[in-house]
Design an enzyme around this catalytic site. Sequence first.
Site, short mmCIF file in Angstrom:
data_model
loop_
_atom_site.label_atom_id
_atom_site.label_comp_id
_atom_site.label_asym_id
_atom_site.label_seq_id
_atom_site.Cartn_x
_atom_site.Cartn_y
_atom_site.Cartn_z
N ASP A 163 -71.15 44.71 -0.32
CA ASP A 163 -70.41 43.53 0.13
C ASP A 163 -71.11 42.90 1.33
O ASP A 163 -70.69 41.85 1.84
CB ASP A 163 -68.94 43.86 0.44
CG ASP A 163 -68.76 44.92 1.50
OD1 ASP A 163 -69.78 45.46 1.99
OD2 ASP A 163 -67.61 45.22 1.84
N SER A 164 -72.25 43.51 1.75
CA SER A 164 -73.13 42.85 2.73
C SER A 164 -73.67 41.55 2.17
O SER A 164 -74.23 40.74 2.91
CB SER A 164 -74.27 43.78 3.14
OG SER A 164 -74.92 44.30 1.99
N GLU A 173 -64.59 51.95 1.05
CA GLU A 173 -64.64 52.48 2.42
C GLU A 173 -63.37 53.23 2.78
O GLU A 173 -62.29 52.89 2.30
CB GLU A 173 -64.83 51.31 3.41
CG GLU A 173 -66.13 50.56 3.21
CD GLU A 173 -66.31 49.40 4.20
OE1 GLU A 173 -65.46 49.21 5.09
OE2 GLU A 173 -67.33 48.70 4.07
N GLU A 224 -72.49 55.88 7.54
CA GLU A 224 -73.10 54.76 8.26
C GLU A 224 -72.95 54.91 9.77
O GLU A 224 -71.84 55.12 10.28
CB GLU A 224 -72.47 53.43 7.78
CG GLU A 224 -73.05 52.23 8.51
CD GLU A 224 -72.78 50.89 7.83
OE1 GLU A 224 -72.18 50.86 6.74
OE2 GLU A 224 -73.19 49.87 8.41
O1 KIV Z 1 -72.53 46.53 1.85
C1 KIV Z 1 -73.51 47.24 2.16
O2 KIV Z 1 -74.64 46.77 2.24
C2 KIV Z 1 -73.28 48.65 2.45
C3 KIV Z 1 -74.44 49.45 2.92
C4 KIV Z 1 -74.73 49.14 4.32
C5 KIV Z 1 -74.24 50.90 2.70
O3 KIV Z 1 -72.19 49.12 2.32
#
Ligand code: KIV
Length: 296
Positions: A72-73, A147, A214
Site C-alpha cells: 500500500d506504499s 498490519e 518494520e
Molecule cells: O507497503 C509497503 O511497501 C510495505 C513494505 C514497507 C513492507 O508494507
Amino acid sequence: MSLTSGQRVLPTKIFLTVSTQLGNNKTVRQMTTRQAIEMKEKGEKISMLTCYDFMSAGILDRAGIDILLVGDSASNVFAGHETTLPITLDEMIYHTKAVVRGVGAASGRAMVIADMPFMSYQLSSEDALRNAGRLMKETGCHAVKLEGGRVASQTVKRITDAGIPVMGHLGLTPQSIYKFGSYKVRAKDAAEAGELLTDAKLLEEAGAFALVLEKIPQTLASGVTTSVSIPTVGIGAGAGCDGQVLVLNDMLGLNENFKPRFVRQYAKLEQVISDAVKRYVDDVRQGSFPNESESY
Ligand code: KIV
C-alpha cells in the site's frame, strides 16, 4: 509439487522450463508459501521488493526476486499521498492485477502478495475475509498482507481458515501512523518489545505464513526470528531476519532526497531518467529528433 492452499496457479504455470533464458534445462519452480517456510528451515534468505506495475514486475521476476509485494506504499510512491491511508481496495486490485500479469509474462516464478489497504480488514473478520477474497479472486495474487498483532489475529485466522495465505506486519505499521505520531523506530523499550514478540507468536498461531518486521531494533528482530517457525522479512530490522524487503522506488534511487538509514540505493535512477529526458528535450527543440532512420 509442494503447493499450499490458496494457490490457484495452473500446473503448467507452476513448473516451466526456462532453457531459453538460462541456456540449460533448469526447471524453475514457482515460489510458494511452503517454499518460503522451507527457505527459513534451510537458512536461505528470502528476497522481497515492492512492485506496482506490469513492466517492473517482469523485470524483477526475470532478475530472480522471490516475492513481489504490491504494497500500500503505492499510495505514497505511485499516487503521491503523504500516507498509506488513502489508497482504496479497488486501486490495490488494479495494481495487483498488473503485477500478476507482469510475472505471468516473465518467468512466472515470483510469488505476488497484495497489501490489504487501510479499513479493508479492521471492521470485522467477515468484512476482512470478503475483501481478501476479492483480492485473490480478482487479481490472481498468491497471498495477502495485513498490519497488526493481537488485534488482527482473529482476522488472520478467519482468512487463513478460508484458504487464503496471510503475511503479518509488525513494528512500524504505517496504517497506524496517526496513532504513533512519527515514523521513528518502534519497540525500543522492553514493554513494547515484549508485546511485539507475543504478537508475532499470536500471528503464527493464527496461521500467518510469514511476518514483515518494520523498523525495530535488530536484536528484537533476531529474537522474533528465532522464536517463530515462520519466516520474518525485515525492513529496517537488521540482518537477523529470514529475508529482506525494500520499496522498489527507494532502492532504485528514484527519489534522491529520500535516503533513510535502512535503504541501500542500488541505482540512482532519478539522475539517469533526468539526464535522458533533458537530452530528449534538447533533441526535440533542436530538431535533431526524429532523424531520417527514425521516420517513415
Ligand atoms: O507497503 C509497503 O511497501 C510495505 C513494505 C514497507 C513492507 O508494507
